[in-house]
Design a protein around this motif. Structure first.
Motif, short mmCIF file in Angstrom:
data_model
loop_
_atom_site.label_atom_id
_atom_site.label_comp_id
_atom_site.label_asym_id
_atom_site.label_seq_id
_atom_site.Cartn_x
_atom_site.Cartn_y
_atom_site.Cartn_z
N GLU A 46 -49.04 -22.15 -48.41
CA GLU A 46 -48.24 -22.16 -49.64
C GLU A 46 -47.38 -23.44 -49.69
O GLU A 46 -47.30 -24.11 -50.71
N GLN A 55 -45.22 -13.96 -60.48
CA GLN A 55 -44.46 -12.71 -60.34
C GLN A 55 -45.37 -11.55 -59.90
O GLN A 55 -45.00 -10.75 -59.03
N GLN A 95 -44.71 -15.42 -65.50
CA GLN A 95 -43.43 -15.27 -64.78
C GLN A 95 -43.64 -15.70 -63.33
O GLN A 95 -44.70 -15.44 -62.75
N THR A 96 -42.63 -16.32 -62.76
CA THR A 96 -42.75 -16.76 -61.37
C THR A 96 -41.51 -16.37 -60.56
O THR A 96 -40.46 -16.05 -61.13
N VAL A 97 -41.68 -16.42 -59.25
CA VAL A 97 -40.57 -16.18 -58.31
C VAL A 97 -40.55 -17.36 -57.35
O VAL A 97 -41.59 -17.72 -56.81
N THR A 98 -39.38 -17.95 -57.13
CA THR A 98 -39.29 -19.05 -56.17
C THR A 98 -38.60 -18.55 -54.90
O THR A 98 -37.56 -17.89 -54.96
N THR A 141 -43.23 -21.46 -55.18
CA THR A 141 -43.18 -20.64 -56.38
C THR A 141 -44.44 -19.79 -56.49
O THR A 141 -45.55 -20.33 -56.48
N SER A 197 -41.76 -28.63 -50.94
CA SER A 197 -41.51 -27.21 -50.62
C SER A 197 -40.35 -27.05 -49.65
O SER A 197 -39.60 -26.07 -49.71
N TYR A 199 -46.18 -11.73 -56.24
CA TYR A 199 -44.97 -11.34 -55.50
C TYR A 199 -44.82 -9.82 -55.50
O TYR A 199 -44.61 -9.21 -54.45
#
Lengths: 337, 337
Positions: free
Chosen positions: B41, B326, B3-6, B323, B317, B329
């Motif tokens: 990042e 999860q 799972q990822t968060v952008t 990204t 970016s 984050y």
């Protein structure tokens, strides 16, 4: 068995000096070159030893080096000194600049010396040693001829681009390394070719850009840098800081200038020196003891201190002289008309 | 699937900043660190990205970094500037020193900046970029923790000892490389361990000093330098010039100071910058065109210009954000009480 001739260091110097003077080099240039090649021979670096006399004379015959140029100092900033070598070998220019350069380093704490428009054949460790002996920390680099391909490429572009670094050690042989950023020195590949021996993997590519262990193919193709893309990045850095930054040629320009005469590279050399006294003042002794701990830790686990072997060779040569192959000796004698 | 968060770059900065402020970092330090990890990042260097916030906070909890030290400038020579970081991260010290340092470079032509007594976690390319953007040529290096064995040895002594170099290019992404002098970054070995994957040959030795491809054994044993004895010589140079020369720790001293808290390396960083204007004056443009020829030659044969990939990631970016996994984050959010 190879026939050899053993000479005292003084006789070696005199032989080199005579060959250079006989062919028209001025007293100053003949002295500097003879001293330099004797130093190389003395320290066990035959590739920077008396055999270089042949190349020096050949460069003169080819019209690729001045026999008598007098260097000019150009002071461009408080911590920058340029010395214009006037198409002569780098050595007289460097020796002329040295006292002024050391003054700048002592005054500013760090300074850069650019030797411009010189023909360069000497070992960089010999160039920085006089600075290290003055208690300074120094770094030198120079492009050469375009023989080496960048990582990911197939065509020669960079020189063998050596980097030398030295750190002064009280009562010990100084820590001095001098390394090509190519995987091997060009001379080593040449030696493999003469001996008909295959090269180790990773030294070069053939003219089609394929990896090759055939010395002749690599000499006609391209050499590789050491350590893949990291060595390649360092080779590029040397091109930039000892080329365009100091107003001088890249290795590709140097090779074009050579016009296939087989002369030594032509262009610039950059030397950067730092004065530990100006960084550390009264605390220098304490901090330099940290460096000695590092060296002791290296030696305890069997790692070599760069420069050790040269220093041992030097002690041996000072006592027993240097030994040349008979045919090299004969070739140099033949130059002394 | 992971799972990822952008996040937008601004949101990424705010997240890092909040986590750092919540745990007690002063406004100045929280800003500098948050900006630095967002930059990492942004440029596609996750290993110098937001995950570093976790380590920064852990270092603070372990008492290994100051939350609020104010840097002090110490002018030791016309071309040398020291900045005393007072046990804080290097970034605020560096930013404070930067305008004075640039003045010295422009005046003297070359100058050295020593950041002392700092905790160092940031990428060196980010340190030199502000200098390159001013049209200067720059070089930076720093020791780390003793994880790497010298060539010929078996025990960890050197750090991963990165060297960064940059060259300004008008209207082009600058030429900037930043490389560990170890064969691989420690983080890469850590990633192999987590993934249960064997290491490539040549990355390290086990605790008995034997070559190993087992990540856990190498983490407990010793990493190797890149490029054999040449990489080892460069790693030693970094120990010396960014350690004792500037009055600061070696990698071995830094690891001892860490007391197994797993904090970032502690000690010094050396930055050397040169002003092409002071070397070349009115001829700079002509000589810098030589460098552009070199770059064009590299690209024509498929060799990469160092920094290109980072610049592409940056453009991406800036448009689409960054990204994060999860769980990373969540961990950072959990630090924002």
């Amino acid at each position: 068995m190879t026939q050899t001739v053993t000479l005292s260091l003084d006789d070696a110097y005199q032989l080199a000096h005579r060959a250079l003077r006989s062919n028209g080099f001025s007293a100053a240039h003949a002295h500097a070159v003879a001293q330099n090649v004797t130093t190389g021979e003395r320290d066990g670096c035959a590739s920077h030893g008396l055999y270089r006399v042949l190349g020096c004379v050949r460069s003169l015959w080819a019209g690729k080096v001045s026999a008598d140029a007098e260097p000019k100092l150009i002071d461009t900033a408080p911590a920058i000194l340029h010395v214009e070598a006037g198409n002569a070998f780098s050595l007289v220019a460097y020796q002329t600049a040295l006292p002024v350069f050391i003054e700048k380093v002592r005054h500013c704490g760090i300074a850069a010396l650019a030797i411009n428009h010189c023909v360069h054949f000497s070992a960089l460790w010999a160039d920085i040693e006089p600075l290290i002996e003055q208690g300074l920390v120094a770094l030198a680099c120079t492009p050469s001829h375009a023989w080496v391909t960048p990582a990911g490429g197939t065509q020669p572009l960079f020189g063998t681009n050596p980097i030398a670094f030295g750190w002064p050690r009280p009562q010990q042989p100084h820590f001095i390394f001098d390394m090509a950023t190519s995987a091997a020195a060009r001379g080593e590949i040449e030696l493999h070719r003469r001996a008909g021996k295959p090269l180790p993997e990773g030294w070069g590519l053939d003219q089609q850009g394929q990896p090759s262990t055939d010395a002749t193919s690599v000499l006609q193709g391209a050499m590789l840098t050491f350590g893949g893309h990291k060595g390649s990045a360092l080779a590029a850095m040397v091109e930039l800081i000892a080329g365009p930054l100091i107003g001088d040629m890249t290795s590709q320009e140097s090779l074009a200038y050579d016009e296939q005469t087989g002369s030594s590279p032509y262009g610039g050399e950059l030397i950067i020196a730092m004065d530990p006294q100006r960084f550390l003042g009264a605390e220098q002794k304490a901090h330099f003891a940290r460096a000695e701990n590092l060296f002791a830790n290296m030696q305890e686990q069997g790692a070599r201190i760069p420069g050790e072997r040269r220093f041992q060779a030097r002690q041996h040569s000072q006592r027993f002289g240097v030994t040349l192959p008979q045919n090299l000796y004969n070739e140099i004698v033949a130059l002394c008309q």
